[in-house]
Design an enzyme around this catalytic site. Structure first.
Site, PDB file in Angstrom:
ATOM      1  N   ASN A  47     -18.618  13.042  24.390  1.00  0.00           N
ATOM      2  CA  ASN A  47     -18.917  12.363  25.017  1.00  0.00           C
ATOM      3  C   ASN A  47     -17.360  10.749  24.681  1.00  0.00           C
ATOM      4  OD1 ASN A  47     -20.479  12.542  22.633  1.00  0.00           O
ATOM      5  ND2 ASN A  47     -22.546  10.942  24.886  1.00  0.00           N
ATOM      6  N   GLU A  49     -17.815   6.782  24.812  1.00  0.00           N
ATOM      7  CA  GLU A  49     -17.333   5.796  25.538  1.00  0.00           C
ATOM      8  C   GLU A  49     -17.159   4.587  25.437  1.00  0.00           C
ATOM      9  OE1 GLU A  49     -22.854   6.540  24.367  1.00  0.00           O
ATOM     10  OE2 GLU A  49     -21.914   4.730  23.604  1.00  0.00           O
ATOM     11  N   CYS A  58     -17.608  11.597  30.391  1.00  0.00           N
ATOM     12  CA  CYS A  58     -19.280  12.395  28.978  1.00  0.00           C
ATOM     13  C   CYS A  58     -18.705  13.928  28.590  1.00  0.00           C
ATOM     14  CB  CYS A  58     -20.254  13.371  30.589  1.00  0.00           C
ATOM     15  SG  CYS A  58     -21.309  12.043  31.527  1.00  0.00           S
ATOM     16  N   GLU A  60     -19.024  17.540  29.138  1.00  0.00           N
ATOM     17  CA  GLU A  60     -18.359  18.181  30.274  1.00  0.00           C
ATOM     18  C   GLU A  60     -17.214  18.039  30.333  1.00  0.00           C
ATOM     19  OE1 GLU A  60     -21.497  16.100  29.647  1.00  0.00           O
ATOM     20  OE2 GLU A  60     -23.262  17.295  30.515  1.00  0.00           O
ATOM     21  N   CYS A  91     -24.758  15.688  33.421  1.00  0.00           N
ATOM     22  CA  CYS A  91     -25.371  14.506  34.894  1.00  0.00           C
ATOM     23  C   CYS A  91     -25.201  14.698  35.883  1.00  0.00           C
ATOM     24  CB  CYS A  91     -24.199  13.467  33.938  1.00  0.00           C
ATOM     25  SG  CYS A  91     -23.206  13.235  34.555  1.00  0.00           S
TER      26      CYS A  91
HETATM   27 ZN    ZN Z   1     -21.819  13.699  32.273  1.00  0.00          ZN
END
Ligand code: ZN
Length: 141
Positions: A47, A49, A58, A60, A91
């Protein structure tokens, strides 16, 4: 080592290794992921940010986008590694991105102890909007 950890050993290791690169100065919530393509290639991601929180990506999706950008849309499995007590699930946005490439993609969910369990994206995102819906509209034109 149980069977899932053995079957997905390399994928899990890449996800765990990728987690170390997580750029998380705001949440401290590190996640790593690794995608396996149909021809056995593995792409890791973490991830990332951003001070503008909405620009955050993210792990993934980082892994999926790396695979696709290298020409691989045949995605067989993804492992997700976090530091949570319970198994870490993707998510909603990542579920949508994953199902674009097939509802039978295997998801290897892990907890902080490295214990793994399996599901599929089709199970995590039932009744989803996909490219099949788009084809239906295009056929009607
Ligand atoms: Zn995600």
């Amino acid at each position: 080592m149980d069977k899932i950890n053995q079957d997905f050993k390399e994928l899990i290791e890449v996800a765990q290794e990728s987690k170390k690169n997580a750029y998380v100065p705001y949440s401290g919530f590190k996640v790593g992921a690794a995608v396996m393509t149909g021809d056995g290639k593995i792409y890791g991601g973490c991830n990332v940010e951003n001070a503008s929180y909405g620009a955050t990506n993210c792990a993934e999706r980082t892994a999926v986008f790396k695979a696709v950008s290298e020409g691989h849309t045949d995605i067989k499995a993804i492992a997700i590694s976090g530091d949570t007590k319970e198994h870490l699930y993707p998510c909603g946005i990542c579920r949508q991105v994953l199902i674009e490439f097939g509802d039978d993609i295997i998801i290897v969910l892990m907890n902080k102890n490295g214990e793994a369990k399996l599901t599929t994206i089709g199970k995590l995102l039932p009744n989803s909007f996909t490219n099949k819906d788009m084809e239906e509209v295009q056929d009607g034109i």
